[in-house]
Design an enzyme around this catalytic site. Structure first.
Site, PDB file in Angstrom:
ATOM      1  N   ARG A 240       0.991  -1.109  -0.005  1.00  0.00           N
ATOM      2  CA  ARG A 240       0.106  -0.043   0.051  1.00  0.00           C
ATOM      3  C   ARG A 240       0.832   1.148  -0.163  1.00  0.00           C
ATOM      4  NH1 ARG A 240      -3.837  -2.550  -1.395  1.00  0.00           N
ATOM      5  NH2 ARG A 240      -5.691  -3.142  -0.561  1.00  0.00           N
ATOM      6  N   GLU A 269      -3.552   7.328  -4.669  1.00  0.00           N
ATOM      7  CA  GLU A 269      -3.828   6.905  -6.070  1.00  0.00           C
ATOM      8  C   GLU A 269      -5.329   7.707  -6.592  1.00  0.00           C
ATOM      9  OE1 GLU A 269      -3.988   2.783  -5.694  1.00  0.00           O
ATOM     10  OE2 GLU A 269      -1.750   2.704  -4.988  1.00  0.00           O
ATOM     11  N   HIS A 287      -1.076   0.177  -9.850  1.00  0.00           N
ATOM     12  CA  HIS A 287      -1.787  -1.024  -8.807  1.00  0.00           C
ATOM     13  C   HIS A 287      -2.317  -1.963  -9.529  1.00  0.00           C
ATOM     14  CE1 HIS A 287      -3.831  -1.008  -4.917  1.00  0.00           C
ATOM     15  NE2 HIS A 287      -3.719  -2.148  -4.997  1.00  0.00           N
TER      16      HIS A 287
END
Ligand code: 8YV
Length: 321
Positions: A240, A269, A287
């Site tokens: 993360r 993000e 991601h």
């Protein structure tokens, strides 16, 4: 079908979808439930009208399911996360109401581990840069600067869980020496344990972050850890964005405090800081750790399967601990 049929739309459990989910997952949901797609964000009036009837939340790994949202849903029975990470869900608030939270562990271990190794290879062998070198016609002017060898190098894993172990297994095939840090030593593991990320960083060439996000790991990889990793060290993050102090990382990359980074996750993000994009010693992916057809299908089956099991009164497939 008559309106009184048990499968009539009016009797289907109502589900609030809180993220832009993969379309086949949405299709599964729509086949079994009355789906309200992110109306808590887009249409507060409509949301207020259906909130008392919402019995399930369907979320992604990146979703935020805060206490305030849970409190607005008096009939909520289950929160199903399409992803292994559930750091955005206020699990304590759910637990207080006896609401189970489920995730999709195991089915994405291979995929995320594959991407971690791909980033190790990409940043050290400069694969994206090499591709650009050919496309831009630079080869004719001479060979590319030499890269860094991966086989036999030292790998440090921050978080030796299911995915961490899958990364280690792959690294073994590269003849890498493997060490790790986690909250406590894993007696069942033959890899060398370090009590802190800083101590581990000082001993490795590649530091791979694969620990859960959330308050307990926020900015675990800070300026001190990066300094310990050193000018020949690379940081890989497939966990993360919150686990890494992004400002400190940018500074370390700009100043040559570390050699480079391979990053699949970011603090905010889908916004990636311009300062990171401007750097040549990084490989950036959006991601995509679990983003293959095969794995997303398996995740969707699991996330949907948890909801199905709940409403059929069967045991959940994968409740979070
Ligand atoms: C997905 C993830 O990106 O599993 C996780 O925790 O972050 C990823 O697999 C996500 O859940 C899908 O949107």
């Amino acid at each position: 079908m008559p309106p009184s049929s048990p499968t009539s739309e009016a009797e289907q459990p109502e589900v609030l979808v809180v993220a832009k989910l993969w379309p086949p997952m949405m299709e599964s949901l729509r086949g079994a439930f009355r789906v309200h797609d992110r109306i808590h964000q887009t249409d507060p009036t409509a949301f207020a009208a259906v909130a008392p009837r919402i019995r399930a939340i369907s979320a992604s790994g990146e979703s935020k399911v805060p206490r305030e949202l849970i409190a607005q849903l008096p009939a909520l029975e289950i929160i199903s996360v399409f992803g292994v990470g559930y750091d955005g869900v206020d699990v304590a608030a759910a637990r207080e109401r006896g609401i189970p939270v489920t995730n999709t562990p195991d089915v994405l271990n291979d995929e995320v581990a594959d991407l971690a190794i791909a980033l190790v290879l990409s940043i050290s062998r400069r694969i994206p840069q090499a591709d650009r070198y050919v496309r831009e016609g630079q080869w004719a002017n001479g060979p590319m600067p030499l890269a860094r060898k991966v086989s036999g190098a030292r790998l440090g894993i921050v978080g030796l869980g299911r995915i961490g172990n899958a990364i280690a297994k792959r690294a073994e095939a590269f003849g890498m020496s493997i060490a790790y840090t986690s909250r406590s030593a894993r007696p069942e593991s033959s890899y060398r344990y370090f009590p802190s990320a800083e101590a581990l960083a000082a001993e490795v060439d590649f530091l791979v972050v694969i620990t859960p996000g959330g308050a307990g790991t926020r900015k675990l990889i800070d300026a001190k850890v990066l300094k310990a990793l050193g000018k020949d060290g690379y940081l890989i993050n497939v966990a993360r964005g919150s686990v890494v102090d992004e400002a400190a990382l940018i500074e370390a990359l700009q100043n040559g405090t570390i050699a480079g980074a391979g990053l699949d996750v970011f603090e905010n993000e889908p916004n990636v800081p311009a300062a990171l994009i401007a750097l040549d010693n990084v490989v950036l992916t959006p991601h995509v750790g679990s983003a293959t057809w095969q794995t997303r299908r398996a995740m969707a089956d699991r996330a949907f399967g948890n909801l199905e099991a709940h409403f059929a009164g069967k045991p959940l497939l994968s409740p979070v601990p």
